[in-house]
Design a protein around this motif. Sequence first.
Motif, short mmCIF file in Angstrom:
data_model
loop_
_atom_site.label_atom_id
_atom_site.label_comp_id
_atom_site.label_asym_id
_atom_site.label_seq_id
_atom_site.Cartn_x
_atom_site.Cartn_y
_atom_site.Cartn_z
N MET A 132 0.73 -1.22 -0.08
CA MET A 132 -0.08 -0.02 0.12
C MET A 132 1.03 1.24 0.14
O MET A 132 1.83 1.37 0.91
N PHE A 133 0.58 2.13 -1.17
CA PHE A 133 1.57 3.39 -1.14
C PHE A 133 0.72 4.54 -1.46
O PHE A 133 -0.60 4.51 -2.17
N THR A 134 1.27 5.62 -1.44
CA THR A 134 0.68 6.99 -1.72
C THR A 134 1.18 7.17 -3.10
O THR A 134 2.28 6.62 -3.59
N ASP A 135 0.41 8.36 -3.95
CA ASP A 135 1.21 8.86 -5.01
C ASP A 135 2.67 9.50 -5.11
O ASP A 135 3.29 9.52 -5.96
N GLN A 136 2.92 9.89 -3.68
CA GLN A 136 4.18 10.50 -3.45
C GLN A 136 5.34 9.59 -3.80
O GLN A 136 6.20 10.16 -4.33
N GLU A 137 5.37 8.39 -3.55
CA GLU A 137 6.32 7.58 -4.11
C GLU A 137 6.05 6.43 -4.87
O GLU A 137 6.59 5.29 -5.11
N ALA A 138 5.00 6.76 -5.65
CA ALA A 138 4.40 5.52 -6.50
C ALA A 138 5.46 4.91 -7.64
O ALA A 138 5.75 3.87 -8.09
N ARG A 139 6.47 5.92 -7.91
CA ARG A 139 7.34 5.54 -9.11
C ARG A 139 8.29 4.77 -8.43
O ARG A 139 8.96 3.48 -9.01
N LEU A 140 8.74 4.49 -7.05
CA LEU A 140 9.56 3.66 -6.51
C LEU A 140 8.85 2.29 -6.19
O LEU A 140 9.36 1.36 -6.12
N PRO A 166 4.63 -9.09 12.56
CA PRO A 166 4.50 -10.31 12.05
C PRO A 166 3.69 -10.27 10.90
O PRO A 166 2.43 -9.66 10.84
N GLY A 167 4.26 -10.33 9.53
CA GLY A 167 3.48 -10.32 8.41
C GLY A 167 3.18 -8.91 7.73
O GLY A 167 2.08 -8.62 6.83
N LEU A 168 3.72 -8.14 8.29
CA LEU A 168 3.59 -6.72 8.07
C LEU A 168 4.91 -5.57 8.28
O LEU A 168 5.60 -5.91 9.09
N THR A 169 5.02 -4.84 7.34
CA THR A 169 6.31 -3.63 7.38
C THR A 169 5.57 -2.26 7.02
O THR A 169 4.62 -2.35 6.35
N VAL A 170 5.92 -1.62 7.97
CA VAL A 170 5.86 0.03 7.70
C VAL A 170 7.07 0.26 7.10
O VAL A 170 7.90 0.50 7.75
N ILE A 171 7.03 1.06 5.96
CA ILE A 171 8.37 1.85 5.41
C ILE A 171 8.16 3.28 5.11
O ILE A 171 7.19 3.82 4.97
N GLY A 172 9.28 3.72 5.72
CA GLY A 172 9.30 5.32 5.71
C GLY A 172 9.75 5.72 4.40
O GLY A 172 9.94 5.00 3.28
N HIS A 173 10.11 7.22 4.13
CA HIS A 173 10.45 7.67 2.97
C HIS A 173 11.72 7.21 2.46
O HIS A 173 13.02 7.02 3.14
N VAL A 174 11.86 6.67 1.18
CA VAL A 174 13.24 6.22 0.42
C VAL A 174 13.41 7.12 -0.61
O VAL A 174 12.46 7.72 -1.06
N GLU A 175 14.54 6.93 -1.10
CA GLU A 175 14.93 7.91 -2.22
C GLU A 175 15.23 7.06 -3.53
O GLU A 175 15.16 7.83 -4.52
N ASP A 176 15.37 5.83 -3.58
CA ASP A 176 15.44 5.24 -4.98
C ASP A 176 15.19 3.74 -4.65
O ASP A 176 14.79 3.17 -3.52
N PRO A 177 14.95 3.18 -5.83
CA PRO A 177 14.06 1.70 -5.71
C PRO A 177 15.22 0.49 -5.17
O PRO A 177 14.71 -0.38 -4.45
N TYR A 178 16.48 0.79 -5.22
CA TYR A 178 17.40 -0.06 -4.69
C TYR A 178 17.25 -0.15 -3.01
O TYR A 178 17.16 -1.17 -2.47
N ILE A 179 17.32 1.28 -2.54
CA ILE A 179 17.01 1.26 -1.01
C ILE A 179 15.56 0.66 -0.56
O ILE A 179 15.72 -0.24 0.41
#
Length: 132
Positions: A1-9, A52-65
């Motif tokens: 689940m993600f927002t439009d803000q980082e959709a490209r990543l 368990p079965g879930l992660t919350v991911i903050g702001h990242v700058e590129d697909p590798y990260i």
Amino acid sequence: MFTDQEARLWKDAISYINNAIWNFSVWIGDYPYDNFTAVQSALSAGLGMEYPGLTVIGHVEDPYILDKVMVHEVCHSWFYSALGSDERRFPFLDESITSAYESRYMDERYPGKKLWEIYFKKHRTGKVLPHR
């Protein structure tokens, strides 16, 4: 689940998670849950947090990260989550083992990727560092 803000990543996020679950299932044992969910968030305490079965991911700058953070958080599903280790008392049973498997995964998925390429955008800055 993600927002439009980082959709490209996040457009490849499902494949990052599927690849991680597949590899860790082969290396460690079957994935211990029925599903896995990754959620983009305004997390400010590190890049990711596992449950368990879930992660919350903050702001990242590129697909590798993003791939690297997701892989790390997915791996926690085995170490800490399924094992039920006390990560406060015995952090090596969680973070250390998870980080080792994350490194193995990233080395196999991105062979030849140099550490300076990840952390330094300018080639000149990275050249002063020892290369692995």
